[in-house]
Design a protein around this motif. Structure first.
Motif, PDB file in Angstrom:
ATOM      1  N   GLN A  50       0.862  -1.177   0.000  1.00  0.00           N
ATOM      2  CA  GLN A  50       0.000   0.000   0.000  1.00  0.00           C
ATOM      3  C   GLN A  50       0.901   1.229   0.000  1.00  0.00           C
ATOM      4  O   GLN A  50       1.823   1.324   0.811  1.00  0.00           O
ATOM      5  CB  GLN A  50      -0.881   0.024   1.249  1.00  0.00           C
ATOM      6  N   TYR A  53       0.100   8.520  -0.349  1.00  0.00           N
ATOM      7  CA  TYR A  53       0.758   9.699  -0.906  1.00  0.00           C
ATOM      8  C   TYR A  53      -0.111  10.930  -0.687  1.00  0.00           C
ATOM      9  O   TYR A  53      -1.311  10.844  -0.416  1.00  0.00           O
ATOM     10  CB  TYR A  53       1.057   9.500  -2.393  1.00  0.00           C
ATOM     11  N   GLY A  65      -4.007  10.175  -0.810  1.00  0.00           N
ATOM     12  CA  GLY A  65      -4.578   9.069  -1.563  1.00  0.00           C
ATOM     13  C   GLY A  65      -3.805   7.793  -1.299  1.00  0.00           C
ATOM     14  O   GLY A  65      -2.743   7.809  -0.668  1.00  0.00           O
ATOM     15  N   LYS A  66      -4.346   6.693  -1.798  1.00  0.00           N
ATOM     16  CA  LYS A  66      -3.710   5.386  -1.659  1.00  0.00           C
ATOM     17  C   LYS A  66      -3.680   4.702  -3.018  1.00  0.00           C
ATOM     18  O   LYS A  66      -4.633   4.785  -3.788  1.00  0.00           O
ATOM     19  CB  LYS A  66      -4.479   4.494  -0.680  1.00  0.00           C
ATOM     20  N   LYS A  67      -2.586   4.032  -3.284  1.00  0.00           N
ATOM     21  CA  LYS A  67      -2.444   3.182  -4.453  1.00  0.00           C
ATOM     22  C   LYS A  67      -1.875   1.861  -3.955  1.00  0.00           C
ATOM     23  O   LYS A  67      -1.274   1.783  -2.884  1.00  0.00           O
ATOM     24  CB  LYS A  67      -1.485   3.788  -5.489  1.00  0.00           C
ATOM     25  N   TYR A  68      -2.024   0.833  -4.765  1.00  0.00           N
ATOM     26  CA  TYR A  68      -1.520  -0.490  -4.387  1.00  0.00           C
ATOM     27  C   TYR A  68      -0.572  -0.971  -5.478  1.00  0.00           C
ATOM     28  O   TYR A  68      -0.740  -0.655  -6.654  1.00  0.00           O
ATOM     29  CB  TYR A  68      -2.687  -1.452  -4.172  1.00  0.00           C
ATOM     30  N   PHE A  69       0.430  -1.719  -5.058  1.00  0.00           N
ATOM     31  CA  PHE A  69       1.516  -2.117  -5.943  1.00  0.00           C
ATOM     32  C   PHE A  69       1.887  -3.567  -5.675  1.00  0.00           C
ATOM     33  O   PHE A  69       2.134  -3.944  -4.532  1.00  0.00           O
ATOM     34  CB  PHE A  69       2.718  -1.201  -5.656  1.00  0.00           C
ATOM     35  N   LYS A  86       6.898   4.449 -10.425  1.00  0.00           N
ATOM     36  CA  LYS A  86       5.554   4.070 -10.884  1.00  0.00           C
ATOM     37  C   LYS A  86       4.533   5.156 -10.550  1.00  0.00           C
ATOM     38  O   LYS A  86       3.687   5.509 -11.378  1.00  0.00           O
ATOM     39  CB  LYS A  86       5.116   2.749 -10.248  1.00  0.00           C
ATOM     40  N   VAL A  87       4.596   5.685  -9.319  1.00  0.00           N
ATOM     41  CA  VAL A  87       3.652   6.737  -8.906  1.00  0.00           C
ATOM     42  C   VAL A  87       3.889   7.995  -9.743  1.00  0.00           C
ATOM     43  O   VAL A  87       2.936   8.616 -10.224  1.00  0.00           O
ATOM     44  CB  VAL A  87       3.764   7.023  -7.392  1.00  0.00           C
ATOM     45  N   TRP A  90       2.500   7.509 -13.173  1.00  0.00           N
ATOM     46  CA  TRP A  90       1.030   7.542 -13.150  1.00  0.00           C
ATOM     47  C   TRP A  90       0.532   8.983 -13.039  1.00  0.00           C
ATOM     48  O   TRP A  90      -0.393   9.384 -13.762  1.00  0.00           O
ATOM     49  CB  TRP A  90       0.507   6.694 -11.989  1.00  0.00           C
ATOM     50  N   GLU A  94      -1.766  10.950 -15.731  1.00  0.00           N
ATOM     51  CA  GLU A  94      -3.066  11.515 -15.344  1.00  0.00           C
ATOM     52  C   GLU A  94      -3.114  13.016 -15.612  1.00  0.00           C
ATOM     53  O   GLU A  94      -4.125  13.525 -16.088  1.00  0.00           O
ATOM     54  CB  GLU A  94      -3.341  11.238 -13.859  1.00  0.00           C
TER      55      GLU A  94
END
Length: 121
Positions: A50, A53, A65-69, A86-87, A90, A94
């Motif tokens: 998780q 950021y 926010g949260k992103k998953y990897f 990666k973030v 992205w 966006e």
């Protein structure tokens, strides 16, 4: 999951070469001709991380926010760098696709392993 179904879902490439259609078809057919009991490793494990950021919206509001990897190599020294890249990629994509919702000042606050995904063959 049956090895034949797994073969249908995978893309294959030779060592050191990006995936190609020819190699994918070749190895899919190869695995469909192999009896499942000939496969020694019966589990594939991926670590799920998780990433929390923060960012500033185009209107100047602070958000988190949260992103998953999924990491297929487990813990390693470059994991933080890999996730940061990666973030960043992205966010850039966006912002390019939705300039009216562009974000800035992106900062990774936390990276934590939350689970393991295990695929049994």
């Amino acid at each position: 999951m049956h090895i034949h179904k797994f073969a249908d879902l995978c893309e294959f490439s030779e060592i050191g070469v990006n995936g190609t259609f020819e190699e994918t078809q070749k190895y899919r057919q190869f695995l469909k001709n192999v009896h499942p009991r000939q496969i020694l490793n019966m589990q594939i494990s991926l670590a799920l991380y998780q990433v929390v950021y923060s960012y500033t919206t185009i209107r100047g509001n602070y958000r988190e926010g949260k992103k998953y990897f999924f990491a297929n190599l487990g813990e390693h020294e470059e994991l933080d760098i890999e996730i940061y890249i990666k973030v960043s990629d992205w966010i850039d994509e966006e912002n390019r696709l939705r300039p009216y919702r562009a974000v800035s000042n992106v900062e990774i606050l936390d990276i934590s392993r939350v689970a393991y995904a295990i695929l049994t063959l």
